[in-house]
Scaffold this active site. Structure first.
Site: not given
Length: 343
Positions: A237, A266, A293
């Site tokens: 992440r 994000e 991503h």
């Protein structure tokens, strides 16, 4: 009457075919996601919503969508979705936890090799006019190196399995939980403290979920302990890494490179997140490598993910418990007066 289902991003025709016999679909044709207010507007009278990484669901969203019975996520990490708010509202929240592991691990290793072996710089050099071998662009190999993996869940273990064949001197890991001895032995791993992982690694791969404890775990203080040739790959992440601190370390020569498939901007659930990627990282063309991503971006895998999310959604609308539930509402909206199953 068919249930109304909002699909917030484009999906495969096969996914629409699964839903269409039982649902009235409102599908975003793409390519760009709808803004949050547009999603909320379209979901105001919807029975279900089919969501992606670009979406966020919280108490305000659920209050504006009184008919909503299920939020079906076509993703693994649901940190942008308020589980408690969904449970309190009687709305099922589902995800697809197992399907993204293998492709995410593949990409993490690909980014590691690309960063360590200067693949992107070499590509630019060839396109600029290749005249043969030159004594330049020497990088780092995985063979003989110390590789650190932060996070030893399913993705971390899948990364470790793939790296086991590269001849690393040692693979060490950090996680809040220790793997069973048999699992450590099978994967050739040794558990160390976080600071030790950063200090000893030649290559560090982040495969951690985002929690209050892991946010900015990689920060200025920990980067100060790194060897100046350390290369870092973030496949977990974005906000596990403090991108500004990473940029500082790169510009100061305190680390050797940074690659990422995930970015702080994000993480929609964080109101104070940056609204864009750290500009200094984007401008450092020689020591960074980025992908947008793409962790699960394999055609066959994406089809499976969407199909699983569709099955979860249909189960709820038929009054059943979804296979991949994240929460278990004590009184689902499908059981409340005036909220019968939609199908």
């Amino acid at each position: 009457m068919r249930a109304k289902v909002v699909v917030t991003n484009p999906v495969f025709p096969e996914t629409e075919a699964l839903l269409e016999p039982l649902c009235s679909l409102d599908v975003n044709p793409g390519p760009d996601p709808w803004p949050p207010e547009e999603v909320k507007r379209r979901c105001a009278d919807a029975d279900g919503v089919f969501t992606f990484m670009t979406d966020r669901v919280d108490a305000d969203f659920l209050a504006a969508c009184p008919r909503l019975k299920v939020v079906s996520c076509a993703l693994k990490g649901w940190d942008n979705f308020d589980v408690t708010a969904c449970t309190d509202a009687g709305v099922w929240l589902t995800a697809v936890p197992d399907l993204l592991t293998e492709p995410t691990a593949e990409l993490a290793v690909g980014l590691a090799i690309g960063l360590c072996r200067n693949v992107l710089i070499g590509d630019r050099a060839v396109r600029a006019g290749f005249e043969g071998w030159r004594a330049s662009l020497y990088g780092a190999g995985l063979s003989g190196s110390v590789i650190g993996i932060a996070g030893m869940g399913k993705v971390g273990q899948a990364i470790a399995r793939r790296l086991g064949g590269f001849g690393a001197r040692e693979i060490v890991y950090f996680d809040a939980a220790t793997l069973p001895v048999d699992a450590e032995r099978a994967l050739g791993l040794r558990r160390v403290a976080w600071e030790t992982l950063v200090a000893q690694s030649d290559l560090l791969i982040l495969a951690l979920p985002l929690t209050p404890a892991t946010r900015h775990l990689l920060n200025a203080e920990t980067l100060a302990k790194a060897q100046p040739w350390l290369r870092i790959v973030n496949a977990g992440r974005g906000s596990v890494a403090d991108e500004a601190a990473v940029a500082d370390a790169l510009s100061g020569g305190r680390i050797g490179g940074y690659a990422a498939d995930v970015f702080e901007m994000e993480d929609w659930a964080l109101d104070d997140r940056p609204r864009s990627i750290e500009p200094r990282l984007l401008s450092d063309h020689d020591r960074t490598l980025f992908t947008p991503h793409l962790g699960s971006g394999v055609v066959a895998v994406r089809r499976e993910i969407e199909a699983a999310a569709a099955r979860n959604l249909l189960a709820v609308l038929q009054g059943k418990e979804p296979p991949d539930a994240i929460n278990w509402p004590s009184q689902p909206r499908t059981q409340r007066k005036g909220h019968a199953p939609s199908l």
